[in-house]
Design an enzyme around this catalytic site. Sequence first.
Site, PDB file in Angstrom:
ATOM      1  N   SER A 150       0.801  -1.358   0.053  1.00  0.00           N
ATOM      2  CA  SER A 150       0.052  -0.036  -0.159  1.00  0.00           C
ATOM      3  C   SER A 150       0.970   1.249  -0.050  1.00  0.00           C
ATOM      4  CB  SER A 150      -1.059  -0.112   1.308  1.00  0.00           C
ATOM      5  OG  SER A 150      -0.068  -0.126   2.300  1.00  0.00           O
ATOM      6  N   GLY A 152       1.993   3.107  -2.376  1.00  0.00           N
ATOM      7  CA  GLY A 152       2.669   3.213  -3.457  1.00  0.00           C
ATOM      8  C   GLY A 152       4.113   2.324  -3.284  1.00  0.00           C
ATOM      9  N   GLU A 258     -11.923   4.193  -5.305  1.00  0.00           N
ATOM     10  CA  GLU A 258     -11.159   4.920  -6.119  1.00  0.00           C
ATOM     11  C   GLU A 258     -11.281   4.738  -7.491  1.00  0.00           C
ATOM     12  OE1 GLU A 258      -6.763   4.733  -4.897  1.00  0.00           O
ATOM     13  OE2 GLU A 258      -7.431   4.295  -3.030  1.00  0.00           O
ATOM     14  N   GLU A 270      -9.381   0.933  -7.225  1.00  0.00           N
ATOM     15  CA  GLU A 270      -9.299  -0.107  -6.070  1.00  0.00           C
ATOM     16  C   GLU A 270      -9.936   0.280  -5.147  1.00  0.00           C
ATOM     17  OE1 GLU A 270      -5.530  -0.264  -3.692  1.00  0.00           O
ATOM     18  OE2 GLU A 270      -5.435   1.931  -3.689  1.00  0.00           O
ATOM     19  N   ASP A 277      -7.632   7.981   3.314  1.00  0.00           N
ATOM     20  CA  ASP A 277      -6.822   9.069   3.778  1.00  0.00           C
ATOM     21  C   ASP A 277      -7.240  10.477   3.179  1.00  0.00           C
ATOM     22  OD1 ASP A 277      -5.586   8.114   1.402  1.00  0.00           O
ATOM     23  OD2 ASP A 277      -3.611   8.069   2.102  1.00  0.00           O
ATOM     24  N   THR A 278      -7.731  10.361   2.015  1.00  0.00           N
ATOM     25  CA  THR A 278      -8.303  11.543   1.247  1.00  0.00           C
ATOM     26  C   THR A 278      -9.508  12.080   1.773  1.00  0.00           C
ATOM     27  OG1 THR A 278      -9.314  10.368  -0.584  1.00  0.00           O
ATOM     28  CG2 THR A 278      -7.318  10.726  -0.890  1.00  0.00           C
ATOM     29  N   ARG A 356       3.622  11.299   7.394  1.00  0.00           N
ATOM     30  CA  ARG A 356       2.514  11.981   7.484  1.00  0.00           C
ATOM     31  C   ARG A 356       2.490  12.380   8.958  1.00  0.00           C
ATOM     32  NH1 ARG A 356      -2.180  10.014   3.774  1.00  0.00           N
ATOM     33  NH2 ARG A 356      -2.468   8.715   5.656  1.00  0.00           N
TER      34      ARG A 356
END
Length: 387
Positions: A150, A152, A258, A270, A277-278, A356
């Site tokens: 996950s 990336g 997504e 996906e 998170d978005t 983050r």
Amino acid sequence: MKKKILLLGSGELGKEFVIAAQRIGQTVIAVDSYENAPAMQVAHGYEVINMLDGDALDAIVAKHKPDYIVPEIEAIRTERFYEYEKQGYTIVPSAKAANYTMNRKAIRDLAAKDLGLKTAKYEYATSAKALKEAVKYVGMPCVVKPLMSSSGKGQSTIKTEADIQKAWEYSQEGSRGDVAEVIVEAFVNFNYEITLLTVTQRDGKTLFCPPIGHRQERGDYQESWQPATMEDIHLKTAQDMAAQVTEALGGAGLWGVEFFIADDGVYFSELSPRPHDTGMVTLGNTQNFNEFELHLRAVLGLPIPEITQERIGASAVILASAHSDNPRFEGIETVAIAPKSDFRLFGKPSSRPYRRMGVVVAYDDLGGDIETVTKRAKELAGKVRVY
Ligand SMILES: Nc1ncnc2c1ncn2[C@@H]1O[C@H](COP(=O)(O)OP(=O)(O)O)[C@@H](O)[C@H]1O
Ligand SMILES: [Mg+2]
């Protein structure tokens, strides 16, 4: 109405979920692989285990006997969830959803083959040699992703044949779990991408949040905004696809689905069977309920009559710039003094470059300019330094 929730994963999304649960008197035990994780700081109790260790997982389920098991991350021995369901536990949203979404192959084949949803052309490979063949089949440019990964991790784009070997090696470094396999997808030259937060209810209809636009860099989202400007026909198509895939996976909860929107239509990409998170943009009170409150209500089986957009908003991530075991924050005052904005700091005990650490949200009244709001969120987040 007082239920016990076992939260598997204790990051920033889990933390907001726990806060939502605390506000209506629920009990939460937060689990992660390290102490003092964000969600643990606000939960009633906590456990530190390796969630990929099935026996360790069995032990804490038996110890706490929760009413709900709520996964917050993918890296869990989700095969055990089927057994827990048989024992009478409720997995959120369902054992199948958590298990399928931790492996890109399961979810992609379900979407593309079983449901016939439009996706990027794809193929799988288990070796560098097979990858070469797969690239021939899907064409270049294409994107390689480990099946179990996950944010990336292990992901790269192949543009020429010379990239293939590198892409294979990189995928093997970024893969989690015991599977060496990768998916190769044709690169979709999309105009924009969205997350469609979708809520499935135990005894109610499936609801959709206004679409969220986002921008990705290094495999993580940088800014998100709501609503994303999009054609009604594309939104309708995305909603239909989201309804189908969430129904096939089953259970009640909030999902982050997504999509890529390209000249030739809407591509399913996906989904996460949990807050996305978005979706932190909803912390700017862009909706009547934020994504964590919606997830909680769906989990508890509380009816949700409607989801309404109350204002427009954007979120931008605050990333650390250095390693530290006692991270310092600079520039928060600049965010605090800015009108129509807010922030969260997650309380992570340590930092590393690009981790983050917080988020800035900016908002405006309905009818305001979404690009201006997004720019404002981004500029404010850029004023904060964490090191
Ligand atoms: N086939 C593709 N074509 C174009 N961009 C892609 C493709 N697959 C992934 N991406 C880009 O990479 C991002 C992360 O990929 P995704 O499949 O969502 O992985 P993750 O599970 O790490 O979020 C996407 O949001 C998108 O920006
Ligand atoms: Mg993604």
